[in-house]
Design an enzyme around this catalytic site. Structure first.
Site, mmCIF file in Angstrom:
data_model
loop_
_atom_site.group_PDB
_atom_site.id
_atom_site.type_symbol
_atom_site.label_atom_id
_atom_site.label_comp_id
_atom_site.label_asym_id
_atom_site.label_seq_id
_atom_site.Cartn_x
_atom_site.Cartn_y
_atom_site.Cartn_z
ATOM 1 N NE ARG A 239 15.746 61.451 117.287
ATOM 2 C CZ ARG A 239 14.683 61.033 117.952
ATOM 3 N NH1 ARG A 239 14.071 61.835 118.795
ATOM 4 N NH2 ARG A 239 14.224 59.815 117.785
ATOM 5 C CB CYS B 175 2.916 57.268 115.959
ATOM 6 S SG CYS B 175 4.136 56.100 116.529
ATOM 7 N NE ARG C 178 10.598 64.074 123.470
ATOM 8 C CZ ARG C 178 11.403 63.059 123.162
ATOM 9 N NH1 ARG C 178 11.770 62.851 121.917
ATOM 10 N NH2 ARG C 178 11.852 62.255 124.111
HETATM 11 N N1 LIG Z 1 11.912 57.590 120.272
HETATM 12 C C1 LIG Z 1 13.184 56.939 120.334
HETATM 13 C C2 LIG Z 1 13.586 56.655 121.728
HETATM 14 N N2 LIG Z 1 13.118 55.550 122.364
HETATM 15 C C3 LIG Z 1 13.617 55.569 123.649
HETATM 16 C C4 LIG Z 1 14.407 56.683 123.800
HETATM 17 C C5 LIG Z 1 15.106 57.093 125.024
HETATM 18 C C6 LIG Z 1 15.267 56.051 126.101
HETATM 19 C C7 LIG Z 1 14.026 55.744 126.893
HETATM 20 O O1 LIG Z 1 13.035 56.470 126.885
HETATM 21 O O2 LIG Z 1 14.061 54.713 127.586
HETATM 22 C C8 LIG Z 1 14.401 57.375 122.583
HETATM 23 C C9 LIG Z 1 15.130 58.626 122.249
HETATM 24 C C10 LIG Z 1 14.414 59.876 122.645
HETATM 25 O O3 LIG Z 1 13.178 59.917 122.711
HETATM 26 O O4 LIG Z 1 15.103 60.886 122.869
#
Ligand SMILES: NCc1[nH]cc(CCC(=O)O)c1CC(=O)O
Length: 306
Positions: free
Chosen positions: A154, A241, A131
């Site tokens: 968050r 990551c 992001r």
């Molecule tokens: N990183 C954490 C995470 N793992 C999955 C989701 C959202 C649900 C999905 O992608 O299925 C999220 C939260 C986000 O990135 O806002």
């Protein structure tokens, strides 16, 4: 059917929602099957003051759940597939990938409608290198600040005024009933999600045929095809990551289209590639798009990330 199935799950509200969702689908698919949740804490949830990359990467969210399966305390585990490492631990399998929900990221702010509306130098919260890289490419002036913790945490930090905006996955917000917090969708192909974003996976021991068969009833073939292409691309780029990698595939009949991006979290550089392939060969398409990205200089960006 007279059997008990125990689902190991993380304790965050999103993880519990997803595990309840899987439990309900398993009960519907197998009348008489008793399904219970075994909530557990993982190191990825507990260590919030350091980046995921620094404490060992995505696998941290899985390890405790996998150990519970090995100890015989649970039969399967439910994960967001985007948090599952590209190489699964030996001895484990993913017999079900559920139909993908919303793939897109969401722009969330209490003051601004979208990225373009942010004032010069606005503060945006996200710890995701993917992001950060896409924000930098669009708006080099923004100040990017770390933001970890579960979805509820968050949102609370945004509301406390620490950020002008944050970026979250639409799927997580929708599952938790926070649809109204989505100010705008960040849609593909202009903005790309994490590989497999929006898809839920069930993990089992590879040698537990009975549990694998029960879970396989929830597998969604079109979603599996798409996420295999996305994950193959990420794997070929040594995605972890540490490297900002984004991917999104769509299946249209027998045609599979894959968009990929490798960016830099430190400046606005990014390379993109997009190709059409066959739905019966998703991994080939993933490798081809990875090659196209490397040919455009992705290796340099990956090298910079260390
Ligand atoms: N990183 C954490 C995470 N793992 C999955 C989701 C959202 C649900 C999905 O992608 O299925 C999220 C939260 C986000 O990135 O806002």
């Amino acid at each position: 059917m007279n059997r008990l199935l125990r689902i190991a799950t993380r304790k965050s509200p999103l993880a519990l929602w997803q595990s309840e969702h899987v439990a309900a689908a398993l009960r519907a698919a197998h009348p008489g099957l008793e399904v219970v949740l075994v909530p557990m804490s993982t190191r990825g949830d507990e260590v919030l003051d350091r980046s995921l990359a620094a404490i060992g990467g995505k696998g941290l969210f899985l390890k405790e759940l996998e150990l519970a399966m090995l100890r015989g305390e649970a039969d399967c585990a439910v994960h967001s597939l985007k948090d599952v490492p590209m190489e699964l631990e030996p001895g484990f399998a993913l017999p079900a990938i559920l139909e993908r929900a919303d793939h897109a990221d969401a722009f969330v702010s209490n003051r601004y409608d979208d990225i373009a509306a942010l004032p010069q130098g606005a503060v945006v919260g996200t710890s995701s290198l993917r992001r950060q890289a896409q924000l930098r490419a669009l708006r080099p002036d923004l100040q990017l600040r770390d933001l970890r913790g579960n979805v509820n945490t968050r949102l609370a930090k945004l509301d406390a005024g620490e950020y002008d905006a944050i970026v979250l996955a639409c799927a997580g917000l929708q599952r938790l009933g926070f649809d109204v917090r989505i100010r705008s969708r960040l849609d593909a192909p202009q903005w790309l999600p994490a590989p497999a974003q929006g898809a839920i996976a069930i993990e089992t021991r590879a040698d537990d045929d009975a549990t694998r068969a029960l879970c396989a009833a929830l597998d969604h073939v079109a979603t599996r095809t798409c996420v295999e292409a996305e994950r193959a691309m990420n794997r070929a780029l040594h995605g972890s990551c540490h490297v900002p990698v984004a991917a999104f595939a769509q299946l249209d009949g027998e045609h599979l289209q894959l968009h990929g991006l490798v960016g830099s979290a430190s400046d606005g550089r990014a390379v993109r590639a997009q190709m059409l392939g066959r739905g019966d060969a998703p991994e080939c398409l993933g490798l081809e798009v990875a090659d196209a990205l490397l040919a455009q200089g992705a290796r340099e960006l990956i090298g910079d990330a260390g």
